[in-house]
Design a protein around this motif. Structure first.
Motif, PDB file in Angstrom:
ATOM      1  N   LEU A 257       0.798  -1.194   0.099  1.00 33.69           N
ATOM      2  CA  LEU A 257       0.139  -0.360  -0.129  1.00 33.69           C
ATOM      3  C   LEU A 257       1.059   1.150   0.080  1.00 33.69           C
ATOM      4  O   LEU A 257       0.392   2.140  -0.700  1.00 33.69           O
ATOM      5  CB  LEU A 257      -1.064  -0.102   1.338  1.00 33.69           C
ATOM      6  N   VAL A 260       2.135   1.806  -3.305  1.00 28.10           N
ATOM      7  CA  VAL A 260       0.863   2.336  -4.185  1.00 28.10           C
ATOM      8  C   VAL A 260       0.579   3.958  -3.906  1.00 28.10           C
ATOM      9  O   VAL A 260       0.520   4.806  -4.680  1.00 28.10           O
ATOM     10  CB  VAL A 260      -0.352   1.656  -3.782  1.00 28.10           C
ATOM     11  N   LYS A 261       0.780   4.242  -2.777  1.00 28.79           N
ATOM     12  CA  LYS A 261       0.610   5.708  -2.056  1.00 28.79           C
ATOM     13  C   LYS A 261       1.585   6.542  -2.728  1.00 28.79           C
ATOM     14  O   LYS A 261       1.473   7.764  -3.208  1.00 28.79           O
ATOM     15  CB  LYS A 261       0.658   5.651  -0.556  1.00 28.79           C
ATOM     16  N   ILE A 267      -5.195   5.560  -0.828  1.00 27.81           N
ATOM     17  CA  ILE A 267      -5.188   4.076  -0.162  1.00 27.81           C
ATOM     18  C   ILE A 267      -6.032   4.120   0.982  1.00 27.81           C
ATOM     19  O   ILE A 267      -6.420   3.361   1.948  1.00 27.81           O
ATOM     20  CB  ILE A 267      -4.055   3.646   0.249  1.00 27.81           C
ATOM     21  N   ARG A 270      -9.101   2.001   1.372  1.00 26.65           N
ATOM     22  CA  ARG A 270      -8.955   0.414   0.966  1.00 26.65           C
ATOM     23  C   ARG A 270      -9.191  -0.379   2.171  1.00 26.65           C
ATOM     24  O   ARG A 270      -8.368  -0.339   3.249  1.00 26.65           O
ATOM     25  CB  ARG A 270      -7.684   0.204   0.153  1.00 26.65           C
ATOM     26  N   LEU A 273      -5.952  -1.736   3.839  1.00 25.20           N
ATOM     27  CA  LEU A 273      -5.180  -0.902   4.958  1.00 25.20           C
ATOM     28  C   LEU A 273      -5.550  -1.353   6.119  1.00 25.20           C
ATOM     29  O   LEU A 273      -4.728  -1.518   7.248  1.00 25.20           O
ATOM     30  CB  LEU A 273      -5.398   0.512   4.774  1.00 25.20           C
TER      31      LEU A 273
END
Length: 320
Positions: A257, A260-261, A267, A270, A273
């Motif tokens: 994550l 991705v951030k 995030i 999601r 998380l």
């Protein structure tokens, strides 16, 4: 056989119709053996005339001891009380409902003489109801053997023989009497535990104190026995293993994550998380539980001056 004295331990609960016949059968078998013996009847808070009949027997036979509980505590405490009082080199336990047969006692002693520490009876031709007793018992025995590694056919048979110096090393609580061979394997080798077929008779008098509900208690107790046998001296291995796995999963999700951030994607909403945070917290909690368990384990052994090992014998030296 080098053992000089036998102790027969028999828990009783509302067995007034069986007491005299049981005593007579025992005397017939025990008097024919070349060993000293004692018979210990433990009354588990009976509400009928069981105690009165036991008192009559004890008055005429000094080899009989009667232990009377203040109330009904259960079969395991009754068995434990009898074992605590027993002074024999070999302790034999059996039920008081005449379903176990005293004539099997010499056969149990033969196996003890061969060097075994525990000889367990196997009711191969069990005279009980199939649905309420036999089927649940088979399932329970399979589960116990699978999880504990001590595979015998009939954990529930009360007719067993133990070397006193082995059985007195363990303590029984709750309803653990049915797991004694598995618990004993924590202080002796499973190779020293053997099972032999024994006779089993239909109940003549009174009612059985157990039903199908006992199966669920067995399953619950089984997980405790499995944990004690496998992790009693190293609880950190159990809790720590789960904790490290949860931490690994949580941190893996979190790093994913985070990447991705960093790529500019949100995030916050999601579910992954939340899962990653929960796994990290749970992992830390399991590790902490493992550390606390390790500390408690050391307190347990050191406060009672117990050792995490059992010596069978020492050659050319003295046993501690």
């Amino acid at each position: 056989m080098r053992e000089k004295k036998l102790s027969i331990v028999i828990p009783l609960y509302n067995e007034e119709e069986n007491v005299n016949e049981l005593y007579n059968r025992l005397k017939e078998v025990l008097d024919a053996l070349p060993y000293d013996y004692e018979i210990i009847f433990v009354d588990d808070g009976s509400t009928d005339r069981t105690v009165e009949k036991l008192e009559e027997i004890a008055k005429k036979d000094s080899k009989v001891k009667v232990v009377e509980f203040a109330r009904n505590f259960g079969q395991t405490p009754a068995m434990m009380a009898g074992m605590d009082i027993a002074s024999g080199d070999v302790i034999i336990t059996m039920d008081g409902d005449l379903q176990n047969d005293p004539v099997d006692i010499p056969r149990l002693l033969e196996k003890i003489d061969e060097g075994y520490d525990v000889v367990s009876g196997w009711r191969k031709n069990r005279k009980d109801a199939t649905v309420s007793r036999k089927i649940p018992s088979k399932i329970a025995n399979w589960l116990i053997g699978k999880l504990t590694g001590v595979r015998i056919h009939d954990y529930g048979c009360s007719l067993k023989a133990y070397r006193s110096n082995v059985i007195k090393r363990i303590r029984l609580y709750g309803e653990m009497h049915r797991f004694i061979p598995a618990v004993v394997s924590t202080v002796t080798s499973p190779d020293k535990i053997i099972e032999i077929p024994v006779r089993h008779h239909p109940r003549k008098y009174g009612k059985s104190k157990y039903g199908i509900s006992r199966t669920f208690k067995v399953i619950v107790d089984l997980f405790y026995v499995w944990f004690v046998k496998k992790y009693m001296q190293k609880p950190i291995h159990f809790f720590g293993g789960i904790g490290l796995f949860l931490l690994f999963v949580g941190l893996t999700f979190f790093l994913y994550l985070l990447s991705v951030k960093l790529l500019g994607n949100p995030i916050g909403g999601r579910p992954l998380l939340v899962i990653s945070v929960m796994c990290i917290i749970a992992g830390l909690q399991m590790l902490t539980t493992g550390i606390i368990s390790e500390i408690l384990m050391r307190i347990y052994y050191e406060s009672q001056q117990k050792k995490p090992y059992v010596i069978r014998r020492v050659l050319n030296g003295e046993e501690n």
